[in-house]
Motif scaffolding. Structure first.
Motif, PDB file in Angstrom:
ATOM      1  N   VAL A 159       0.862  -1.184   0.000  1.00  0.00           N
ATOM      2  CA  VAL A 159       0.000   0.000   0.000  1.00  0.00           C
ATOM      3  C   VAL A 159       0.896   1.231   0.000  1.00  0.00           C
ATOM      4  N   GLU A 160       0.646   2.146  -0.944  1.00  0.00           N
ATOM      5  CA  GLU A 160       1.455   3.359  -1.003  1.00  0.00           C
ATOM      6  C   GLU A 160       0.674   4.612  -0.622  1.00  0.00           C
ATOM      7  N   ARG A 161      -0.689   4.523  -0.697  1.00  0.00           N
ATOM      8  CA  ARG A 161      -1.482   5.704  -0.375  1.00  0.00           C
ATOM      9  C   ARG A 161      -2.789   5.279   0.266  1.00  0.00           C
ATOM     10  N   CYS A 162      -3.239   6.070   1.236  1.00  0.00           N
ATOM     11  CA  CYS A 162      -4.479   5.817   1.958  1.00  0.00           C
ATOM     12  C   CYS A 162      -5.317   7.088   1.875  1.00  0.00           C
ATOM     13  N   LEU A 163      -6.495   6.983   1.255  1.00  0.00           N
ATOM     14  CA  LEU A 163      -7.372   8.136   1.087  1.00  0.00           C
ATOM     15  C   LEU A 163      -8.533   8.045   2.065  1.00  0.00           C
ATOM     16  N   ILE A 164      -8.605   9.020   2.958  1.00  0.00           N
ATOM     17  CA  ILE A 164      -9.708   9.103   3.915  1.00  0.00           C
ATOM     18  C   ILE A 164     -10.857   9.824   3.228  1.00  0.00           C
ATOM     19  N   THR A 165     -12.024   9.171   3.200  1.00  0.00           N
ATOM     20  CA  THR A 165     -13.188   9.739   2.532  1.00  0.00           C
ATOM     21  C   THR A 165     -14.206  10.230   3.559  1.00  0.00           C
ATOM     22  N   LYS A 166     -15.240  10.886   3.058  1.00  0.00           N
ATOM     23  CA  LYS A 166     -16.325  11.330   3.933  1.00  0.00           C
ATOM     24  C   LYS A 166     -16.950  10.141   4.658  1.00  0.00           C
ATOM     25  N   ASP A 167     -17.122   9.029   3.946  1.00  0.00           N
ATOM     26  CA  ASP A 167     -17.714   7.837   4.553  1.00  0.00           C
ATOM     27  C   ASP A 167     -16.818   7.237   5.635  1.00  0.00           C
ATOM     28  N   THR A 168     -15.520   7.412   5.495  1.00  0.00           N
ATOM     29  CA  THR A 168     -14.586   6.946   6.522  1.00  0.00           C
ATOM     30  C   THR A 168     -14.825   7.725   7.809  1.00  0.00           C
ATOM     31  N   VAL A 169     -14.971   9.038   7.682  1.00  0.00           N
ATOM     32  CA  VAL A 169     -15.171   9.908   8.849  1.00  0.00           C
ATOM     33  C   VAL A 169     -16.573   9.726   9.417  1.00  0.00           C
ATOM     34  N   GLU A 170     -17.559   9.663   8.546  1.00  0.00           N
ATOM     35  CA  GLU A 170     -18.960   9.660   8.971  1.00  0.00           C
ATOM     36  C   GLU A 170     -19.433   8.300   9.475  1.00  0.00           C
ATOM     37  N   ASN A 171     -19.050   7.232   8.778  1.00  0.00           N
ATOM     38  CA  ASN A 171     -19.594   5.905   9.080  1.00  0.00           C
ATOM     39  C   ASN A 171     -18.564   4.888   9.547  1.00  0.00           C
ATOM     40  N   GLY A 172     -17.298   5.281   9.557  1.00  0.00           N
ATOM     41  CA  GLY A 172     -16.257   4.338   9.926  1.00  0.00           C
ATOM     42  C   GLY A 172     -15.923   3.358   8.815  1.00  0.00           C
ATOM     43  N   ASP A 173     -16.338   3.685   7.578  1.00  0.00           N
ATOM     44  CA  ASP A 173     -16.017   2.821   6.437  1.00  0.00           C
ATOM     45  C   ASP A 173     -14.509   2.785   6.224  1.00  0.00           C
ATOM     46  N   ASP A 174     -14.048   1.744   5.552  1.00  0.00           N
ATOM     47  CA  ASP A 174     -12.630   1.651   5.221  1.00  0.00           C
ATOM     48  C   ASP A 174     -12.243   2.781   4.282  1.00  0.00           C
ATOM     49  N   PRO A 175     -11.036   3.263   4.420  1.00  0.00           N
ATOM     50  CA  PRO A 175     -10.550   4.250   3.456  1.00  0.00           C
ATOM     51  C   PRO A 175     -10.264   3.549   2.132  1.00  0.00           C
ATOM     52  N   ILE A 176      -9.877   4.322   1.147  1.00  0.00           N
ATOM     53  CA  ILE A 176      -9.472   3.745  -0.128  1.00  0.00           C
ATOM     54  C   ILE A 176      -7.965   3.559  -0.080  1.00  0.00           C
ATOM     55  N   TYR A 177      -7.531   2.328  -0.284  1.00  0.00           N
ATOM     56  CA  TYR A 177      -6.105   2.027  -0.284  1.00  0.00           C
ATOM     57  C   TYR A 177      -5.633   1.877  -1.727  1.00  0.00           C
ATOM     58  N   TYR A 178      -4.542   2.527  -2.034  1.00  0.00           N
ATOM     59  CA  TYR A 178      -3.938   2.435  -3.366  1.00  0.00           C
ATOM     60  C   TYR A 178      -2.653   1.642  -3.248  1.00  0.00           C
ATOM     61  N   GLU A 179      -2.535   0.619  -4.060  1.00  0.00           N
ATOM     62  CA  GLU A 179      -1.342  -0.212  -4.044  1.00  0.00           C
ATOM     63  C   GLU A 179      -0.267   0.386  -4.933  1.00  0.00           C
ATOM     64  N   ALA A 180       0.967   0.143  -4.566  1.00  0.00           N
ATOM     65  CA  ALA A 180       2.113   0.584  -5.366  1.00  0.00           C
ATOM     66  C   ALA A 180       2.165  -0.255  -6.633  1.00  0.00           C
ATOM     67  N   ASP A 181       2.594   0.356  -7.707  1.00  0.00           N
ATOM     68  CA  ASP A 181       2.787  -0.390  -8.948  1.00  0.00           C
ATOM     69  C   ASP A 181       3.907  -1.390  -8.745  1.00  0.00           C
ATOM     70  N   ARG A 182       3.682  -2.591  -9.156  1.00  0.00           N
ATOM     71  CA  ARG A 182       4.717  -3.627  -9.025  1.00  0.00           C
ATOM     72  C   ARG A 182       5.497  -3.697 -10.327  1.00  0.00           C
ATOM     73  N   LYS A 183       6.598  -2.997 -10.353  1.00  0.00           N
ATOM     74  CA  LYS A 183       7.449  -2.987 -11.533  1.00  0.00           C
ATOM     75  C   LYS A 183       8.763  -3.680 -11.203  1.00  0.00           C
ATOM     76  N   SER A 184       9.135  -4.608 -12.011  1.00  0.00           N
ATOM     77  CA  SER A 184      10.426  -5.270 -11.766  1.00  0.00           C
ATOM     78  C   SER A 184      11.450  -4.746 -12.763  1.00  0.00           C
ATOM     79  N   ALA A 185      12.684  -4.624 -12.315  1.00  0.00           N
ATOM     80  CA  ALA A 185      13.744  -4.066 -13.154  1.00  0.00           C
ATOM     81  C   ALA A 185      14.320  -5.078 -14.082  1.00  0.00           C
TER      82      ALA A 185
END
Length: 78
Positions: free
Chosen positions: A52-78
């Motif tokens: 996980v590289e980013r966590c977005l707190i939404t209105k529903d997270t604050v208001e209802n305790g819903d899970d935030p939106i998690y963004y995964e890191a791009d899996r790039k291999s060299a």
């Protein structure tokens, strides 16, 4: 950053946090309390999540305790 993860609040979440703080009439203490309550479970769960590289707190997270939106890191291999 929290656990190497970028923490972001969307505008609606920020507006709701401010609205709740104004209703409590305790200024910065209310802001802190609302944000801490919103992030409490997330702070315990996030270290166990992989790629996980980013966590977005939404209105529903604050208001209802819903899970935030998690963004995964791009899996790039060299």
């Amino acid at each position: 950053m929290m656990e190497g993860v970028e923490l972001e609040f969307d505008k609606l979440a920020i507006d709701l946090i401010v609205k709740k703080a104004v209703e409590r009439k305790t200024g910065a203490r209310a802001l802190r309390s609302i944000v801490e309550n919103t992030l409490l479970d997330i702070m315990y769960e996030l270290p166990n999540m992989e790629n996980v590289e980013r966590c977005l707190i939404t209105k529903d997270t604050v208001e209802n305790g819903d899970d935030p939106i998690y963004y995964e890191a791009d899996r790039k291999s060299a």
